[in-house]
Design an enzyme around this catalytic site. Sequence first.
Site, PDB file in Angstrom:
ATOM      1  CG  ASP A 148      -6.120   2.751   0.209  1.00 25.63           C
ATOM      2  OD1 ASP A 148      -5.124   2.005   0.352  1.00 25.63           O
ATOM      3  OD2 ASP A 148      -6.721   2.865  -0.886  1.00 25.63           O
ATOM      4  CG  ASN A 183      -3.308   5.273  -1.239  1.00 23.80           C
ATOM      5  OD1 ASN A 183      -3.247   4.150  -0.735  1.00 23.80           O
ATOM      6  ND2 ASN A 183      -4.267   5.641  -2.051  1.00 23.80           N
ATOM      7  CD  GLU A 224      -7.432 -20.727 -12.742  1.00 23.08           C
ATOM      8  OE1 GLU A 224      -7.445 -20.902 -11.516  1.00 23.08           O
ATOM      9  OE2 GLU A 224      -8.361 -20.159 -13.340  1.00 23.08           O
ATOM     10  CG  ASP A 227      -1.765   1.198   1.378  1.00 21.88           C
ATOM     11  OD1 ASP A 227      -2.002   1.855   0.350  1.00 21.88           O
ATOM     12  OD2 ASP A 227      -2.206   1.490   2.507  1.00 21.88           O
ATOM     13  CG  ASP A 252      -1.245   1.585  -3.757  1.00 23.99           C
ATOM     14  OD1 ASP A 252      -0.011   1.532  -3.974  1.00 23.99           O
ATOM     15  OD2 ASP A 252      -1.733   2.070  -2.713  1.00 23.99           O
ATOM     16  CG  ASP A 281      -9.844 -16.447 -14.002  1.00 25.49           C
ATOM     17  OD1 ASP A 281      -9.090 -16.780 -13.071  1.00 25.49           O
ATOM     18  OD2 ASP A 281     -11.080 -16.401 -13.895  1.00 25.49           O
TER      19      ASP A 281
HETATM   20  O1  ISL Z   1      -9.866 -21.663  -5.618  1.00 27.93           O
HETATM   21  C1  ISL Z   1     -10.755 -22.351  -6.000  1.00 27.93           C
HETATM   22  C2  ISL Z   1     -11.851 -22.798  -5.122  1.00 27.93           C
HETATM   23  O2  ISL Z   1     -11.719 -22.233  -3.865  1.00 27.93           O
HETATM   24  C3  ISL Z   1     -10.784 -22.791  -7.391  1.00 27.93           C
HETATM   25  O3  ISL Z   1     -11.928 -23.513  -7.631  1.00 27.93           O
HETATM   26  C4  ISL Z   1     -10.694 -21.580  -8.292  1.00 27.93           C
HETATM   27  O4  ISL Z   1     -11.909 -20.896  -8.191  1.00 27.93           O
HETATM   28  C5  ISL Z   1     -10.469 -21.991  -9.721  1.00 27.93           C
HETATM   29  O5  ISL Z   1      -9.178 -22.494  -9.788  1.00 27.93           O
HETATM   30  C6  ISL Z   1     -10.636 -20.813 -10.656  1.00 27.93           C
HETATM   31  O6  ISL Z   1      -9.841 -19.745 -10.227  1.00 27.93           O
HETATM   32  C7  ISL Z   1      -9.828 -18.550 -10.938  1.00 27.93           C
HETATM   33  O7  ISL Z   1     -11.108 -18.057 -11.255  1.00 27.93           O
HETATM   34  C8  ISL Z   1     -11.920 -17.646 -10.166  1.00 27.93           C
HETATM   35  C9  ISL Z   1     -11.205 -16.773  -9.160  1.00 27.93           C
HETATM   36  O8  ISL Z   1     -11.945 -16.687  -7.973  1.00 27.93           O
HETATM   37  C10 ISL Z   1      -9.835 -17.293  -8.827  1.00 27.93           C
HETATM   38  O9  ISL Z   1      -9.172 -16.404  -7.969  1.00 27.93           O
HETATM   39  C11 ISL Z   1      -9.118 -17.480 -10.130  1.00 27.93           C
HETATM   40  O10 ISL Z   1      -7.780 -17.851  -9.955  1.00 27.93           O
HETATM   41  C12 ISL Z   1     -13.065 -16.905 -10.777  1.00 27.93           C
HETATM   42  O11 ISL Z   1     -12.558 -15.892 -11.608  1.00 27.93           O
HETATM   43 CA    CA Z   2      -3.531   1.935  -1.373  1.00 25.46          CA
END
Ligand code: ISL
Ligand code: CA
Length: 559
Positions: free
Chosen positions: A32, A30, A260, A28, A36, A206
């Site tokens: 808060d 600033n 992922e 952080d 950041d 993701d």
């Molecule tokens: O961490 C999990 C359950 O607690 C996993 O099922 C995770 O949600 C999964 O690997 C997908 O993760 C990604 O997409 C999610 C997000 O919450 C995670 O942080 C991200 O890494 C939804 O966007």
């Molecule tokens: Ca901050």
Amino acid sequence: MPQKEETVRRRWWKEAVVYQIYPRSFQDSNGDGIGDLPGIISRLDYLKGLGVDVVWLSPHYDSPNADNGYDIRDYRKVMAEFGTMADFDALLAGLKARGMRLIVDLVVNHSSDEHVWFVESRKSKDNPYRDYYIWRPGRGDGPPNDWRSYFSGSAWTLDPTTDEYYLHLFADKQPDLNWENDKVRAEVYDLMRFWLDKGVDGFRMDVIPMISKEQTFPDYPPEHRERTEYYHAVGPRLHEFLQEMNREVLSKYDVMTVGEAFGVTPEQTPDLVDERRGELNMIFNFDAVRLCHEGHRYRPWTLPELKAVYNRLEESTGSHCWNTVFLSNHDNARLVSSFGDDAEPWRVPSAKLLATMLMTLHGTPFIYQGDELAMTNYPFTSVEQYDDIAVRNAWKAEVLSGKVTAADFLEGMARTSRDHARTPMQWSSASNGGFTSAAKAWLAVNPNYPQINAEAALADPGSVYHHYARLADLRRAHPALVYGDFVDLAPAHPRLFAYTRRLGDETLLILLNFSRETIEVELPPNLRVGELLLGNLSTPSETSRLAGWEARVHRCHRD
Ligand code: ISL
Ligand code: CA
């Protein structure tokens, strides 16, 4: 048979050491209580000193933070709490000036329900944005099918305005985008170009394998009812969509991509990462990290299981594929607490052993912030201490409904929760670990910060931080650690992980003792242990022995 190394193409992203930053918890600037971008900029020399080549920044976009930025409201705007676009540009420039690169998180399986596309989509059935998301009428009095959200409950929420359900594989504030719609895909490619044209060096994508949905929306087949990620991953048009994304966008830039791949098996991996197919460069396979959980419970894992994961990945991916190596991220408990031994005096040696393994296995290593300090799990004792939506929803669905006792739930979460990884970075022994000047950080700092912090690690040549830096140097000096083949010398040994990495004339031997007890090491008769290149103890044991949690990298000679 030709040597594998002859056909492996050299690429910067295969040689890179990647470091993941969870911006909310990094630094952080600033006062808060929230990390950041200027905070990150102030720590770039720290990353350079660690030997980092690429930073992966978890989502930095405008978001209402139902899931800490994994719910994006505006893909072209920086989250106000994190700073401005000028801060982002300065971060990118600061990294480049130090010879580092930046990849950003691409979260396009879903957006936030506050994204203008969804705000429009939910207004009426004939809104031009209706088909940007996945809407279906209910079945009887209930949702269209039995699909479940990863954050508890049904994956469908009824929206009263049009009396239809929308799909969300994650929270109800994370509606899934409809990739069947050409306009949605064009929007995604456009926003990717926006960041690439700024100069980012690629994306971590993701839950990317989940973008293509079976359009008949059937109930789960019986074999996938428990582990639904194996159903949702690799939908019918996944490869077509990724090849299109590659053709339209990625192939025009020199970038890296890592998907992922929650729910993708090692056998399915080549179809995503084989370079001749033009999809992704590499994926995260979750088989290793998930050895230590079963639902919300901790699962005692064994070393032969862990080795089997790496062996299986090695066998299923040939010379045209590339792997990642990681055992932690923002969705998992702390590395040293899950796979090492976080009790003193073993914390530091076991964290260095894990570092040695991550940086010498076959694939691009990913370090999660704080693991270079051997940060540990937080001593959570009550549900109020957790911030994570996964925990809060599961508490309602499992404990408040009477399915699981509070004690059982809390005991499991105390070992497995995602929030262990999200407590703020511990920079110094100042209040709140030097993370913030605010009285309170957004999530509590681990009370062990007076002992475990970056300032102390930088001052101690024997620290985990400096060990990572030496490993990064070693990787640079020995291409065998990047491109060499991998042979597990003792797959069944319960405590010893011993393997070679060989490229051309050079063979390196890695010896890791995953226990507190001394081990006598017996090697195959054709291998002779040579010079010690790097060890994790100030006084290494004699060659044929490994002390508790000792890790060594040697040159190795073959007869
Ligand atoms: O961490 C999990 C359950 O607690 C996993 O099922 C995770 O949600 C999964 O690997 C997908 O993760 C990604 O997409 C999610 C997000 O919450 C995670 O942080 C991200 O890494 C939804 O966007
Ligand atoms: Ca901050």
